[in-house]
Enzyme design. Structure first.
Site, mmCIF file in Angstrom:
data_model
loop_
_atom_site.group_PDB
_atom_site.id
_atom_site.type_symbol
_atom_site.label_atom_id
_atom_site.label_comp_id
_atom_site.label_asym_id
_atom_site.label_seq_id
_atom_site.Cartn_x
_atom_site.Cartn_y
_atom_site.Cartn_z
ATOM 1 N N TYR A 134 -7.308 -3.001 -8.079
ATOM 2 C CA TYR A 134 -6.778 -2.542 -9.366
ATOM 3 C C TYR A 134 -7.715 -2.837 -10.530
ATOM 4 C CZ TYR A 134 -2.181 -1.129 -7.835
ATOM 5 O OH TYR A 134 -1.136 -0.458 -7.263
ATOM 6 N N LYS A 201 -4.029 -9.625 3.846
ATOM 7 C CA LYS A 201 -4.604 -8.851 4.948
ATOM 8 C C LYS A 201 -5.929 -9.525 5.346
ATOM 9 C CE LYS A 201 -4.503 -5.279 7.637
ATOM 10 N NZ LYS A 201 -3.618 -5.254 8.794
ATOM 11 N N ASP A 252 0.827 -6.087 7.026
ATOM 12 C CA ASP A 252 1.540 -5.085 7.836
ATOM 13 C C ASP A 252 2.707 -5.724 8.582
ATOM 14 O OD1 ASP A 252 -0.760 -6.286 8.904
ATOM 15 O OD2 ASP A 252 -0.824 -4.932 10.612
ATOM 16 N N ASP A 276 2.204 -4.150 -4.712
ATOM 17 C CA ASP A 276 2.677 -2.858 -5.196
ATOM 18 C C ASP A 276 3.474 -2.151 -4.098
ATOM 19 O OD1 ASP A 276 2.977 -0.830 -6.981
ATOM 20 O OD2 ASP A 276 0.999 0.039 -6.684
#
Ligand code: NAD
Length: 388
Positions: A134, A201, A252, A276
């Site tokens: 971002y 992640k 995930d 988000d």
């Protein structure tokens, strides 16, 4: 006592939901404090309304006022995809270092949610707000400067990026990650919550997402050693009694966990992009974006905002659900110490849901509900508050 609150109407459905929100907040404060507390509202311009009046989407006056402000609340602001102006919301987050995006996700009784046990979903997401992809450091494909950057990386770091690639850079700092996790742990302590889960992640992006996990555990260990315990320490036989459990999950897997075992998660601390995605997915589990409040905070300024966007197809039709902005307002009232008024608003919303008179998005999710306009819903809330 008077409390100055700046407000930004926002684009699209912003005007529809503000027409309802401000009177409901005022009456809730009046009901709860009988004139002893009062909100002093001051409008700031941003988005299309600002552009029409000043020729700028984020005028200097708005930025100057926010630089000195403590509390503000905003409607959604439009951002074109792919081209045009950068997101005004993201610009504000970066300009005022609003590093923590806090989004509580809670189910309101009576709403038919997409999961069998929405009552088990009770999470608050702390999303890092200023770093990650971002940060807006992107290079368009097939441009001279992009090719130069690719050549530099390939030559100096033995990489093999194709010349025609577009490039995005994902900057993340120890300071940025640690202050977010610190805030999440402080929130869990203040609210007596059982766990903080670091979502990342890091198996794939080892030096960015992986570092988030590492720095998160470091904050817990260095600054909250007596109040926290890790899952690993519990497995080793340490006693978790009266301690906040620090967990970590790969992003995930966390989406699956949120659906299968939501009751095992309480406070979530995560990076910008993961946060988000996760906050919209969790909102959907309890009834959709129309019910999802949030705030963006620095150490000095808190800008409360509905999690949803401008919903352009509903704009100006008086059909949007104002609950997300109203629930953000309730968070604001808690933040400035007017928690009785905050509960008044939440109770009025629950009463309307119990009576099955709601806006059309919620009417679809409540059996035998009557669908009312946004403004009609506002009037019903006011009646509920008057009768409390
Ligand atoms: P959106 O949130 O505007 O809409 C997604 C879906 O949810 C649509 O079907 C919409 O009708 C519905 N919806 C959203 N809010 C609702 C409400 N209050 N009541 C009833 N239904 C509601 O997302 P989008 O379509 O992806 O984005 C539209 C614009 O909003 C874009 O320009 C985007 O950049 C902007 N946006 C702004 C913010 C922000 O200012 N914080 C956040 C997200 C999107």
């Amino acid at each position: 006592m008077q409390h100055k609150v700046y407000w930004i109407e926002g684009d699209g459905i912003g005007a529809d939901i503000w027409k309802v929100t401000k009177p409901v907040i005022n009456i809730a404060v009046q009901k709860a404090y009988q004139g002893k507390e009062e909100i002093i509202w001051e409008e700031l311009l941003a988005g299309e309304k600002a552009f029409k009046q000043t020729g700028e989407h984020l005028p200097k006056e708005t930025l100057e006022a926010l630089a000195k402000a403590k509390v503000a609340i905003k409607g959604p602001l439009a951002t074109p995809v792919g081209t045009g102006i950068r997101s005004l919301t993201v610009t504000m987050r970066q300009k005022f270092d609003l590093y923590a995006c806090i989004r509580p996700v809670h189910w309101y009784k009576g709403i038919i949610a997409s999961v069998r046990h929405p009552e088990k979903v009770n999470m608050t997401i702390f999303r890092e707000n200023t770093e990650d992809v971002y940060a807006g450091i992107e290079f368009q494909s097939n441009q001279e400067e992009t090719k130069k950057l690719i050549e530099f990386i390939n030559k100096n770091f033995s990489k093999n990026i194709k010349e025609e690639c577009a490039i995005g850079i994902k900057p993340m700092t120890e300071h940025g990650c640690k202050r977010l996790v610190r805030r999440a742990i402080q929130y869990a302590l203040k609210n007596n919550l059982p766990s903080v889960t670091l979502v990342h992640k890091g198996n794939i992006m080892k030096f960015t997402e992986g570092a988030f996990q590492k720095w998160g555990y470091e904050v817990a260990k260095q600054e909250f050693a007596n109040q926290t315990i890790t899952e690993q320490e519990i497995r080793e036989g340490k006693d978790p009694k009266n301690k906040i459990i620090i967990k970590d999950r790969i992003a995930d897997a966390m989406f699956q966990e949120a659906l299968l075992h939501p009751e095992e998660y309480s406070v979530i601390a995560t990076t910008n992009l993961n946060g988000d995605y996760l906050s919209d997915a969790l909102a959907a589990q309890v009834g959709g974006l129309g019910m999802a409040p949030g705030v963006n905070m620095s150490d000095n300024l808190a800008i409360f905002e509905a999690t949803h966007g401008t919903a352009p197809t509903a704009a100006g039709k008086d059909i949007a659900n104002p609950c997300s902005l109203l629930l953000s307002a309730a968070m604001l009232l808690d933040h400035i110490g007017l928690d009785k008024a905050a509960s008044t608003i939440r109770n009025a919303i629950q009463n309307c849901i119990d009576k099955k008179t709601v806006t059309q998005d919620l009417a679809k999710e409540i059996e035998n509900a009557t669908s009312v306009l946004c403004s009609e819903f506002g009037n019903l809330l006011i009646k509920e508050i008057e009768n409390m």
